[in-house]
Design an enzyme around this catalytic site. Sequence first.
Site, PDB file in Angstrom:
ATOM      1  N   GLU A  53     -23.389  -4.206 -31.734  1.00 40.24           N
ATOM      2  CA  GLU A  53     -24.003  -4.655 -30.342  1.00 40.24           C
ATOM      3  C   GLU A  53     -25.035  -5.511 -30.237  1.00 40.24           C
ATOM      4  OE1 GLU A  53     -22.993  -1.570 -31.384  1.00 40.24           O
ATOM      5  OE2 GLU A  53     -21.366  -0.543 -30.422  1.00 40.24           O
ATOM      6  N   PHE A 115     -21.544  14.289 -26.130  1.00 32.17           N
ATOM      7  CA  PHE A 115     -21.291  13.465 -27.076  1.00 32.17           C
ATOM      8  C   PHE A 115     -21.652  11.732 -26.670  1.00 32.17           C
ATOM      9  CE2 PHE A 115     -18.375  10.534 -29.527  1.00 32.17           C
ATOM     10  CZ  PHE A 115     -19.126  10.655 -30.918  1.00 32.17           C
ATOM     11  N   GLN A 116     -22.391  11.240 -27.394  1.00 31.81           N
ATOM     12  CA  GLN A 116     -22.791   9.772 -26.963  1.00 31.81           C
ATOM     13  C   GLN A 116     -23.175   9.393 -25.741  1.00 31.81           C
ATOM     14  OE1 GLN A 116     -19.249   7.204 -28.291  1.00 31.81           O
ATOM     15  NE2 GLN A 116     -20.244   7.258 -30.417  1.00 31.81           N
ATOM     16  N   LYS A 165     -17.450   7.342 -17.283  1.00 28.31           N
ATOM     17  CA  LYS A 165     -16.138   7.101 -17.486  1.00 28.31           C
ATOM     18  C   LYS A 165     -15.264   7.647 -16.272  1.00 28.31           C
ATOM     19  CE  LYS A 165     -12.917   8.082 -21.060  1.00 28.31           C
ATOM     20  NZ  LYS A 165     -12.604   8.084 -22.467  1.00 28.31           N
ATOM     21  N   MET A 474     -42.782 -16.440 -42.864  1.00 25.48           N
ATOM     22  CA  MET A 474     -44.220 -16.210 -41.975  1.00 25.48           C
ATOM     23  C   MET A 474     -45.020 -15.105 -42.212  1.00 25.48           C
ATOM     24  SD  MET A 474     -45.371 -17.876 -39.520  1.00 25.48           S
ATOM     25  CE  MET A 474     -44.646 -19.034 -38.501  1.00 25.48           C
TER      26      MET A 474
HETATM   27  C1  TPP Z   1     -36.727  -8.080 -35.612  1.00 29.73           C
HETATM   28  C2  TPP Z   1     -38.010  -8.617 -36.335  1.00 29.73           C
HETATM   29  N1  TPP Z   1     -38.637  -7.815 -37.304  1.00 29.73           N
HETATM   30  C3  TPP Z   1     -39.728  -8.227 -38.038  1.00 29.73           C
HETATM   31  C4  TPP Z   1     -40.270  -9.344 -37.479  1.00 29.73           C
HETATM   32  C5  TPP Z   1     -41.432  -9.963 -37.889  1.00 29.73           C
HETATM   33  N2  TPP Z   1     -41.493 -11.483 -38.374  1.00 29.73           N
HETATM   34  C6  TPP Z   1     -41.673 -12.361 -38.069  1.00 29.73           C
HETATM   35  S1  TPP Z   1     -41.391 -13.756 -38.775  1.00 29.73           S
HETATM   36  C7  TPP Z   1     -40.853 -12.702 -40.118  1.00 29.73           C
HETATM   37  C8  TPP Z   1     -40.355 -13.490 -41.372  1.00 29.73           C
HETATM   38  C9  TPP Z   1     -39.095 -14.041 -41.246  1.00 29.73           C
HETATM   39  O1  TPP Z   1     -38.460 -14.260 -42.358  1.00 29.73           O
HETATM   40  P1  TPP Z   1     -37.231 -15.314 -42.752  1.00 29.73           P
HETATM   41  O2  TPP Z   1     -36.258 -14.810 -41.772  1.00 29.73           O
HETATM   42  O3  TPP Z   1     -37.029 -15.479 -44.358  1.00 29.73           O
HETATM   43  O4  TPP Z   1     -37.845 -16.718 -42.164  1.00 29.73           O
HETATM   44  P2  TPP Z   1     -39.012 -17.629 -42.795  1.00 29.73           P
HETATM   45  O5  TPP Z   1     -40.229 -17.228 -42.227  1.00 29.73           O
HETATM   46  O6  TPP Z   1     -38.873 -17.557 -44.140  1.00 29.73           O
HETATM   47  O7  TPP Z   1     -38.317 -18.897 -42.616  1.00 29.73           O
HETATM   48  C10 TPP Z   1     -40.911 -11.228 -39.841  1.00 29.73           C
HETATM   49  C11 TPP Z   1     -40.652 -10.134 -40.797  1.00 29.73           C
HETATM   50  C12 TPP Z   1     -39.536 -10.300 -36.343  1.00 29.73           C
HETATM   51  N3  TPP Z   1     -40.022 -11.147 -35.871  1.00 29.73           N
HETATM   52  N4  TPP Z   1     -38.634  -9.609 -35.775  1.00 29.73           N
END
Ligand code: TPP
Length: 577
Positions: A53, A115-116, A165, A474
Amino acid sequence: MNKNEMRTGAQALVESLEKAGAEILFGYPGGAVLDVFNCLTNAKVPFVLGRHEQGCIHMADGYARSTGKPGVCLVTSGPGATNTITGLATANIDGIPLVLITGQVPLGLIGTDAFQEADTTGITRAVSKHNFLVHSADEIPETVAQAFYIATHGKPGPVVIDIPKDCQQALTSAQYPERVSLRAYHPECAATTTQLNKLAKLINEAKRPVIYAGGGVIASGAAKDVAILAHKAEIPVATTLMGLGAFDEHDPLSLRMAGMHGTPAANWAINEADLIIALGVRFSDRVTGKITKYAPKAKIVHVDCDPASVGKNVDVDLGIVADIKDVLTTVGSRVKQATHTQWLETIKKWKNSHPVAYKQMHESVIMPQSVVEAIDKASSGKAVIVTDVGQNQMWAAQYFRHNIPRHFLSSGGMGTMGFGIPAAIGAAFARPDHKTVAICGDGGAQMTFEEIVVAVEHNLPVTFVVINNGCLGMVRQWQELFYKKNYSGSILTLKDRPSNENIECSLEYDYLPDIIKLAQAHGAKAYRVIDPAKLEATIAKAIKSLCTTLVEVIVEPRANVFPMIPAGKPVCDMVFD
Ligand SMILES: Cc1ncc(C[n+]2csc(CCOP(=O)(O)OP(=O)(O)O)c2C)c(N)n1
Ligand SMILES: [Mg+2]
């Protein structure tokens, strides 16, 4: 009540969605929406089955961002509804129009831990613009009309309709209304003549003006009007991340993106400006940095259709709650033709001395920034770019020359990893006339990878580009810069693990999982690029391809996103490498 006009609430729902102009439905079935699914086989509006979803709602979001029309998503109660929460929050903060329909347990079971059963209206209240709990089949057509109205009028946003529902099963003759009337919601707004005169006067008197354009410019369809004002009064234009595409970055007046990873020219121009004309922005902390030192020499004009946003984060000298396009078209004749030669000379010097650029760190290793440049080149700057979140997102913002509204789709306010793949699929359904390219990191790609089968199933020629740096880049960057290189929980490869030799696995290389095999298992064509000399040709081949393709590019893992204004710091603390 004419017996012949009776149909079930579920039928009335589908008919109402068609009348509301829904062109496509993204969703996932379950017990509490089976009556609606039962009607979909004969519906005029096509249904796309996602695989989670969260994927479905991001698809609806990608459709909405690339068209400006509301995306529609349909899921079941309980876990179906709760799986959409991230997608709702993502759309809500970025002002994206969505209508989410959730099934609910029958009215009589609400509150019994059935349920749900989940309190969907309670849970979604904080992450949606509005929500409805339907109490009878008779309410369905009117509620759908109201939901579409609220999603698209005023600041756009996601609206939830929770339908028990038994309401889907009950018979109704209620018709879709010809007009929507909402007693308590009148978002129509307009600038006063005094405000317009003040704005024109400020523009006419400014020596160092900057237009600062955000997602609101795109939502308002005002990109052309921004260009007209900029050229008439010779005003340089900076954008937010959400505003990329609102002004052609090839234009000499473009300062490109401002903020934490914005261009030095954009940030310095805002720092030195005597007038900021802020259009459809929120003054997010990622852009302002240290708020008390933001635009210290400028008068600030803030135009936005959302009264809650004007003056919320920065004190403004002139706040105008109005549609941006209306304001720009009416103020245009009051603004004098002008030149700001000295100001533009200064900006030109900044652009020349501090261009957005990167150094090759190792001759045989691909720099991630060059992946984005290759996508720009191969698509002649015309692709619809959909990003995930992280370094990949910032490089996509920095190294593609954005020039078309609704061609840069990215989760700005929420920064939702996992957005890129499904949102790109939604955009590809919406814009078959354009190539859609998703730019993802290896971390974010793994969050919603399962949706790639949807692109394959529908033969969508999306190109998914995974910039594989073997890490949550990042996060790794912040750990390197601010946490003494303590790379806790951010490494995705086997390569850099101290206990590497203890890991038994069948992989032929260090990257886990094998993204090429994964893509192939989902039915996509997949290419891995490691050699810098093969990058451009492979990207070009994938972008030309008429089928779903994935390109995994193994890149320099140490590359960081620069320039950077560390969080909460002023512009003068910008670091370049
Ligand atoms: C759902 C979610 N969880 C955690 C984060 C925190 N976060 C921001 S950037 C990042 C790293 C992203 O890694 P990747 O997808 O490999 O991209 P890169 O920065 O290496 O290009 C994280 C964990 C987020 N933005 N969104
Ligand atoms: Mg990564």
